[in-house]
Design an enzyme around this catalytic site. Sequence first.
Site, PDB file in Angstrom:
ATOM      1  N   GLY A  87       0.841  -1.197   0.000  1.00  0.00           N
ATOM      2  CA  GLY A  87       0.000   0.000   0.000  1.00  0.00           C
ATOM      3  C   GLY A  87       0.872   1.241   0.000  1.00  0.00           C
ATOM      4  O   GLY A  87       2.034   1.199  -0.389  1.00  0.00           O
ATOM      5  N   ARG A  88       0.323   2.346   0.469  1.00  0.00           N
ATOM      6  CA  ARG A  88       1.096   3.595   0.497  1.00  0.00           C
ATOM      7  C   ARG A  88       1.974   3.720   1.735  1.00  0.00           C
ATOM      8  O   ARG A  88       2.926   4.506   1.755  1.00  0.00           O
ATOM      9  CB  ARG A  88       0.167   4.808   0.401  1.00  0.00           C
ATOM     10  CG  ARG A  88      -0.285   5.046  -1.019  1.00  0.00           C
ATOM     11  CD  ARG A  88      -0.931   6.407  -1.197  1.00  0.00           C
ATOM     12  NE  ARG A  88      -2.209   6.481  -0.516  1.00  0.00           N
ATOM     13  CZ  ARG A  88      -2.560   7.458   0.315  1.00  0.00           C
ATOM     14  NH1 ARG A  88      -1.754   8.442   0.582  1.00  0.00           N
ATOM     15  NH2 ARG A  88      -3.753   7.452   0.883  1.00  0.00           N
ATOM     16  N   GLU A  91       5.911   3.967   1.681  1.00  0.00           N
ATOM     17  CA  GLU A  91       6.542   5.205   1.217  1.00  0.00           C
ATOM     18  C   GLU A  91       7.097   6.014   2.378  1.00  0.00           C
ATOM     19  O   GLU A  91       8.173   6.599   2.271  1.00  0.00           O
ATOM     20  CB  GLU A  91       5.546   6.067   0.441  1.00  0.00           C
ATOM     21  CG  GLU A  91       5.104   5.492  -0.865  1.00  0.00           C
ATOM     22  CD  GLU A  91       4.008   6.318  -1.520  1.00  0.00           C
ATOM     23  OE1 GLU A  91       3.605   5.944  -2.621  1.00  0.00           O
ATOM     24  OE2 GLU A  91       3.555   7.326  -0.939  1.00  0.00           O
ATOM     25  N   CYS A 117       3.659  -6.438  -2.502  1.00  0.00           N
ATOM     26  CA  CYS A 117       3.316  -5.213  -3.205  1.00  0.00           C
ATOM     27  C   CYS A 117       4.360  -4.120  -3.000  1.00  0.00           C
ATOM     28  O   CYS A 117       5.528  -4.293  -3.300  1.00  0.00           O
ATOM     29  CB  CYS A 117       1.911  -4.788  -2.772  1.00  0.00           C
ATOM     30  SG  CYS A 117       1.114  -3.596  -3.837  1.00  0.00           S
ATOM     31  N   HIS A 118       3.943  -2.968  -2.453  1.00  0.00           N
ATOM     32  CA  HIS A 118       4.852  -1.854  -2.192  1.00  0.00           C
ATOM     33  C   HIS A 118       5.675  -2.061  -0.922  1.00  0.00           C
ATOM     34  O   HIS A 118       6.580  -1.273  -0.644  1.00  0.00           O
ATOM     35  CB  HIS A 118       4.069  -0.547  -2.085  1.00  0.00           C
ATOM     36  CG  HIS A 118       3.550  -0.046  -3.384  1.00  0.00           C
ATOM     37  ND1 HIS A 118       2.459  -0.617  -4.023  1.00  0.00           N
ATOM     38  CD2 HIS A 118       3.962   0.961  -4.190  1.00  0.00           C
ATOM     39  CE1 HIS A 118       2.224   0.025  -5.149  1.00  0.00           C
ATOM     40  NE2 HIS A 118       3.119   0.997  -5.275  1.00  0.00           N
ATOM     41  N   TYR A 137       5.059  -5.080  -6.625  1.00  0.00           N
ATOM     42  CA  TYR A 137       4.115  -4.456  -7.535  1.00  0.00           C
ATOM     43  C   TYR A 137       4.939  -3.911  -8.703  1.00  0.00           C
ATOM     44  O   TYR A 137       6.018  -3.359  -8.488  1.00  0.00           O
ATOM     45  CB  TYR A 137       3.341  -3.342  -6.813  1.00  0.00           C
ATOM     46  CG  TYR A 137       2.230  -2.784  -7.664  1.00  0.00           C
ATOM     47  CD1 TYR A 137       1.096  -3.541  -7.931  1.00  0.00           C
ATOM     48  CD2 TYR A 137       2.335  -1.520  -8.230  1.00  0.00           C
ATOM     49  CE1 TYR A 137       0.084  -3.040  -8.738  1.00  0.00           C
ATOM     50  CE2 TYR A 137       1.327  -1.013  -9.034  1.00  0.00           C
ATOM     51  CZ  TYR A 137       0.201  -1.790  -9.286  1.00  0.00           C
ATOM     52  OH  TYR A 137      -0.791  -1.299 -10.096  1.00  0.00           O
TER      53      TYR A 137
END
Length: 191
Positions: A87-88, A91, A117-118, A137
């Site tokens: 997800g975010r 980051e 994923c992320h 991802y």
Amino acid sequence: MKKILFLTGDFAEDYETMVPVQMLEMVGYEVHSVCPGKKKGETIKTAIHDFEGDLTYTEKPGHNFMLSYSFDQIDVDDYVGLAIAGGRAPEYLRLNQKLLEIVRHFFDTNKPVAAVCHGIQILTAAGVVKGRKLTAYPAVGPEVTIAGGDYQNIPATDAYVDGNLVTSPAWPGHPAWIREFLKILGTKITL
């Protein structure tokens, strides 16, 4: 009871947070879900990422997910494995130096690690992918390559295993990566 450390944070992908925690608990692990700057009992907001025919995923509000442990109380020696949500959240999570040190510990001690994923962005920031084969991802693929990893472009429903590391491109790969993670943890499930 064996313990798994689970890294997540605000706007982590909903399924990539909820499902792995529930599955690992279902088979008998104690899962400590943590987020830097938050304590046990506090919540994170998740986001639902879906594949609806656009050039990238869409994002919608998810659930509030209650953390089961305080980040500041982590003792890395207490854990047999590490799992990282996508997800975010990665980051900003990858900017936390203590979190990166924790991730390095799992690689330095060759303990099982899974990322989806992320979540792989945390691995690239920790400097642990050089010379490793892994997936992520697709938009994170260039980061894997820049960090010295060998990016594997596989279907979102699959997982890639390289030694103690299990990775998957996105939440459709949960059955594959959770199965492989359980294998390298030495978990035995009989039918």
